[in-house]
Design a protein around this motif. Structure first.
Motif, mmCIF file in Angstrom:
data_model
loop_
_atom_site.group_PDB
_atom_site.id
_atom_site.type_symbol
_atom_site.label_atom_id
_atom_site.label_comp_id
_atom_site.label_asym_id
_atom_site.label_seq_id
_atom_site.Cartn_x
_atom_site.Cartn_y
_atom_site.Cartn_z
ATOM 1 N N GLN A 125 21.147 -32.205 -18.582
ATOM 2 C CA GLN A 125 19.776 -31.791 -18.874
ATOM 3 C C GLN A 125 19.721 -30.551 -19.758
ATOM 4 O OE1 GLN A 125 17.961 -31.274 -15.054
ATOM 5 N NE2 GLN A 125 18.263 -33.409 -14.460
ATOM 6 N N GLY A 126 20.861 -30.059 -20.218
ATOM 7 C CA GLY A 126 20.889 -28.918 -21.128
ATOM 8 C C GLY A 126 21.043 -27.570 -20.445
ATOM 9 N N TYR A 127 21.386 -27.565 -19.200
ATOM 10 C CA TYR A 127 21.553 -26.321 -18.457
ATOM 11 C C TYR A 127 22.930 -25.736 -18.780
ATOM 12 C CZ TYR A 127 21.745 -23.210 -14.417
ATOM 13 O OH TYR A 127 21.846 -22.121 -13.607
ATOM 14 N N SER A 128 23.007 -24.445 -19.029
ATOM 15 C CA SER A 128 24.261 -23.802 -19.392
ATOM 16 C C SER A 128 24.829 -23.026 -18.201
ATOM 17 C CB SER A 128 24.038 -22.847 -20.570
ATOM 18 O OG SER A 128 25.187 -22.072 -20.786
ATOM 19 N N LEU A 129 25.995 -23.462 -17.731
ATOM 20 C CA LEU A 129 26.637 -22.764 -16.619
ATOM 21 C C LEU A 129 27.087 -21.371 -17.035
ATOM 22 C CD1 LEU A 129 28.799 -25.593 -15.013
ATOM 23 C CD2 LEU A 129 26.777 -24.517 -14.068
ATOM 24 N N GLU A 130 27.546 -21.248 -18.276
ATOM 25 C CA GLU A 130 28.014 -19.942 -18.751
ATOM 26 C C GLU A 130 26.862 -18.934 -18.756
ATOM 27 O OE1 GLU A 130 29.989 -20.298 -22.494
ATOM 28 O OE2 GLU A 130 31.257 -21.933 -21.772
ATOM 29 N N ARG A 131 25.710 -19.367 -19.236
ATOM 30 C CA ARG A 131 24.556 -18.472 -19.265
ATOM 31 C C ARG A 131 24.175 -18.050 -17.841
ATOM 32 N NH1 ARG A 131 19.833 -21.372 -21.023
ATOM 33 N NH2 ARG A 131 19.013 -21.189 -18.939
ATOM 34 N N GLN A 132 24.183 -19.017 -16.922
ATOM 35 C CA GLN A 132 23.845 -18.698 -15.543
ATOM 36 C C GLN A 132 24.864 -17.740 -14.931
ATOM 37 O OE1 GLN A 132 21.076 -19.553 -13.871
ATOM 38 N NE2 GLN A 132 21.788 -18.248 -12.216
ATOM 39 N N MET A 133 26.152 -17.934 -15.218
ATOM 40 C CA MET A 133 27.182 -17.035 -14.689
ATOM 41 C C MET A 133 27.008 -15.638 -15.258
ATOM 42 S SD MET A 133 30.580 -19.504 -14.344
ATOM 43 C CE MET A 133 31.388 -18.643 -15.585
ATOM 44 N N ASN A 134 26.681 -15.527 -16.530
ATOM 45 C CA ASN A 134 26.454 -14.213 -17.139
ATOM 46 C C ASN A 134 25.260 -13.520 -16.499
ATOM 47 O OD1 ASN A 134 28.650 -14.393 -18.857
ATOM 48 N ND2 ASN A 134 27.450 -15.306 -20.525
ATOM 49 N N GLU A 135 24.185 -14.276 -16.241
ATOM 50 C CA GLU A 135 23.014 -13.698 -15.585
ATOM 51 C C GLU A 135 23.356 -13.240 -14.172
ATOM 52 O OE1 GLU A 135 19.827 -16.504 -15.660
ATOM 53 O OE2 GLU A 135 19.708 -16.501 -17.850
ATOM 54 N N ASP A 136 24.112 -14.064 -13.447
ATOM 55 C CA ASP A 136 24.501 -13.701 -12.088
ATOM 56 C C ASP A 136 25.388 -12.455 -12.068
ATOM 57 O OD1 ASP A 136 23.080 -15.803 -11.110
ATOM 58 O OD2 ASP A 136 24.819 -17.117 -10.814
ATOM 59 N N ASN A 137 26.304 -12.355 -13.031
ATOM 60 C CA ASN A 137 27.210 -11.211 -13.087
ATOM 61 C C ASN A 137 26.497 -9.931 -13.502
ATOM 62 O OD1 ASN A 137 29.384 -12.703 -12.254
ATOM 63 N ND2 ASN A 137 30.079 -13.175 -14.333
ATOM 64 N N SER A 138 25.418 -10.062 -14.283
ATOM 65 C CA SER A 138 24.711 -8.859 -14.744
ATOM 66 C C SER A 138 23.872 -8.240 -13.623
ATOM 67 C CB SER A 138 23.822 -9.193 -15.950
ATOM 68 O OG SER A 138 22.776 -10.067 -15.550
ATOM 69 N N ARG A 139 23.505 -9.036 -12.626
ATOM 70 C CA ARG A 139 22.729 -8.504 -11.504
ATOM 71 C C ARG A 139 23.672 -7.870 -10.491
ATOM 72 N NH1 ARG A 139 19.648 -13.430 -9.324
ATOM 73 N NH2 ARG A 139 20.989 -14.610 -10.688
ATOM 74 N N ARG A 140 23.323 -6.690 -10.037
ATOM 75 C CA ARG A 140 24.129 -6.018 -9.016
ATOM 76 C C ARG A 140 23.364 -6.088 -7.701
ATOM 77 N NH1 ARG A 140 28.735 -3.643 -9.261
ATOM 78 N NH2 ARG A 140 28.053 -2.154 -7.715
ATOM 79 N N ALA A 141 24.056 -6.505 -6.685
ATOM 80 C CA ALA A 141 23.438 -6.605 -5.368
ATOM 81 C C ALA A 141 23.644 -5.308 -4.605
ATOM 82 C CB ALA A 141 24.047 -7.766 -4.594
#
Length: 185
Positions: free
Chosen positions: A44-60
């Motif tokens: 469906q055009g979803y990018s795993l790399e983009r999602q991983m980058n977004e997840d890594n940029s957020r600090r919990a």
């Protein structure tokens, strides 16, 4: 040693204990293989790399992570609920409580009033009401010598096990022409 270090150490110990109990986990999945859902998202055009980058940029925040995993107890909420329950059991509070339901029996015969009152109390109990008001009048317009509805209401309250304490409201609330009743739980 700060809270984060203590938390990390504790979580490590918990993980080791779980592994001792269950042993090492084995998976038949190939390393880095995509799951069925991930393959569908890629189509469906979803990018795993983009999602991983977004997840890594957020600090919990470690405290928020711990609270989400283990939960908390809201002691203020528990205390407020206990106070409200105590207030509902306090007789003086209930006497001053505004009635939650009102029935007017004016113009009814004794038998009609009895059956309507029984249905009214049943409904009030089903709705978990604590206090009801029964308006029966003072009996000034009765053709006989004695009022009919007032004594009938008193008899009904005495015989019905669902009803507790009762009394008359002040003059503005009906005085002797009305009776408030507390429902038992």
């Amino acid at each position: 040693m700060d809270f984060g270090d203590i938390l990390s150490q504790w979580e490590g110990e918990q993980k080791q204990q779980r592994q001792k109990k269950t042993g090492p986990q084995k998976s038949n999945k190939k390393a880095n293989a995509l799951t069925k859902e991930q393959r569908e998202l890629l189509k469906q055009g979803y990018s795993l790399e983009r999602q991983m980058n977004e997840d890594n940029s957020r600090r919990a925040n470690p405290i928020e992570v711990w609270l989400n995993q283990h939960g908390t107890v809201d002691k203020d909420k528990i205390n407020d609920e206990a106070e409200r329950e105590n207030a509902l059991n306090d007789r003086e509070y209930l006497k001053n409580l505004k009635p939650e339901a009102v029935i007017d029996l004016h113009g009814l015969t004794r038998d009609e009033a009895w059956s309507r009152l029984d249905a009214f109390v049943t409904d009030a109990q089903r709705r978990s009401y604590r206090k009801i008001l029964i308006i029966h009048g003072k009996g000034m317009h009765t053709t006989g010598s004695d009022p009919v509805l007032g004594p009938m209401v008193r008899l009904f309250i005495e015989k019905d096990k669902r009803l507790g304490a009762s009394g008359h409201p002040d003059r503005n609330g009906g005085g002797n022409g009305a009776t408030w009743v507390l429902l038992r739980r």
